[in-house]
Design a protein around this motif. Sequence first.
Motif, PDB file in Angstrom:
ATOM      1  N   UNK A 155      16.967  35.477 -18.607  1.00  0.00           N
ATOM      2  CA  UNK A 155      17.060  34.466 -19.662  1.00  0.00           C
ATOM      3  C   UNK A 155      16.189  34.934 -20.819  1.00  0.00           C
ATOM      4  N   UNK A 156      16.407  34.340 -21.998  1.00  0.00           N
ATOM      5  CA  UNK A 156      15.558  34.679 -23.135  1.00  0.00           C
ATOM      6  C   UNK A 156      15.250  33.429 -23.937  1.00  0.00           C
ATOM      7  N   UNK A 157      14.143  33.482 -24.622  1.00  0.00           N
ATOM      8  CA  UNK A 157      13.664  32.354 -25.407  1.00  0.00           C
ATOM      9  C   UNK A 157      14.497  32.206 -26.678  1.00  0.00           C
ATOM     10  N   UNK A 158      15.024  31.008 -26.894  1.00  0.00           N
ATOM     11  CA  UNK A 158      15.733  30.725 -28.143  1.00  0.00           C
ATOM     12  C   UNK A 158      14.734  30.688 -29.296  1.00  0.00           C
ATOM     13  N   UNK A 159      13.534  30.220 -29.022  1.00  0.00           N
ATOM     14  CA  UNK A 159      12.506  30.152 -30.062  1.00  0.00           C
ATOM     15  C   UNK A 159      12.143  31.543 -30.563  1.00  0.00           C
ATOM     16  N   UNK A 160      12.015  32.489 -29.659  1.00  0.00           N
ATOM     17  CA  UNK A 160      11.696  33.864 -30.068  1.00  0.00           C
ATOM     18  C   UNK A 160      12.795  34.440 -30.942  1.00  0.00           C
ATOM     19  N   UNK A 161      14.054  34.105 -30.639  1.00  0.00           N
ATOM     20  CA  UNK A 161      15.166  34.555 -31.480  1.00  0.00           C
ATOM     21  C   UNK A 161      15.019  34.014 -32.896  1.00  0.00           C
ATOM     22  N   UNK A 162      14.673  32.728 -33.011  1.00  0.00           N
ATOM     23  CA  UNK A 162      14.506  32.097 -34.323  1.00  0.00           C
ATOM     24  C   UNK A 162      13.322  32.706 -35.069  1.00  0.00           C
ATOM     25  N   UNK A 163      12.221  32.932 -34.367  1.00  0.00           N
ATOM     26  CA  UNK A 163      11.041  33.533 -34.995  1.00  0.00           C
ATOM     27  C   UNK A 163      11.383  34.927 -35.506  1.00  0.00           C
ATOM     28  N   UNK A 183      14.371  29.344 -43.841  1.00  0.00           N
ATOM     29  CA  UNK A 183      13.568  29.579 -42.634  1.00  0.00           C
ATOM     30  C   UNK A 183      13.972  28.536 -41.596  1.00  0.00           C
ATOM     31  N   UNK A 184      14.301  29.020 -40.408  1.00  0.00           N
ATOM     32  CA  UNK A 184      14.725  28.115 -39.336  1.00  0.00           C
ATOM     33  C   UNK A 184      13.515  27.438 -38.704  1.00  0.00           C
ATOM     34  N   UNK A 185      13.680  26.185 -38.395  1.00  0.00           N
ATOM     35  CA  UNK A 185      12.630  25.426 -37.729  1.00  0.00           C
ATOM     36  C   UNK A 185      12.524  25.889 -36.274  1.00  0.00           C
ATOM     37  N   UNK A 186      11.311  26.147 -35.844  1.00  0.00           N
ATOM     38  CA  UNK A 186      11.062  26.554 -34.463  1.00  0.00           C
ATOM     39  C   UNK A 186      10.392  25.393 -33.750  1.00  0.00           C
ATOM     40  N   UNK A 187      11.089  24.767 -32.797  1.00  0.00           N
ATOM     41  CA  UNK A 187      10.500  23.622 -32.104  1.00  0.00           C
ATOM     42  C   UNK A 187       9.262  24.007 -31.291  1.00  0.00           C
ATOM     43  N   UNK A 188       8.418  23.023 -31.053  1.00  0.00           N
ATOM     44  CA  UNK A 188       7.204  23.267 -30.272  1.00  0.00           C
ATOM     45  C   UNK A 188       7.523  23.475 -28.802  1.00  0.00           C
ATOM     46  N   UNK A 189       8.551  22.799 -28.314  1.00  0.00           N
ATOM     47  CA  UNK A 189       8.926  22.975 -26.911  1.00  0.00           C
ATOM     48  C   UNK A 189       9.817  24.207 -26.778  1.00  0.00           C
TER      49      UNK A 189
END
Length: 166
Positions: free
Chosen positions: A102-110, A136-142
């Motif tokens: 699996x991979x982090x969706x947040x890391x993709x956005x960052x 700039x895409x919002x990166x959620x805290x969760x």
Amino acid sequence: MIFFPLVSDFVQSEKQEEKIGLIVNGLTNIAGGINWQEDVVLMFYDTLSQLNLLDLRLLKLYASTYIERDDNDDIYKLMNECQIDNSQAGMIREKLERLGLIQSKNEEKIYENIENVIKYVEDIAKGKKDPKLKRIKNVPKSESYRITSFGLKFIKFFMKSYEIEN
């Protein structure tokens, strides 16, 4: 069949008896006529040997949009039945991520945000007229995850009729 001796080693060393069915499913899929590379098969079995049934069950949840399932499993049911809390589920996610399943969706956005800023700064440095910074895409805290292509191939390799038994 050149894979049988390789796979039999995994059967002998398996501590969770329920995983032997998955090992056999993989062997059946190998015998199904697809020309598998030995290194890929070993990678699948090596990865399987590092996972327990709980890890596999959580991984299956991430694959649910790609595979046909008739169970109503979800993260809350899994956590309740296995008596784990959020931190333990997080640890399993990190393990699945470390193995590339699996991979982090947040890391993709960052990463995408960084790429956009780099391109913007390069455009300024080149003296481009009116450079534009993409939104700039919002990166959620969760943290949020998705299954990788390797993770999906891994699950399908060990599935029988596109299902992993719990």
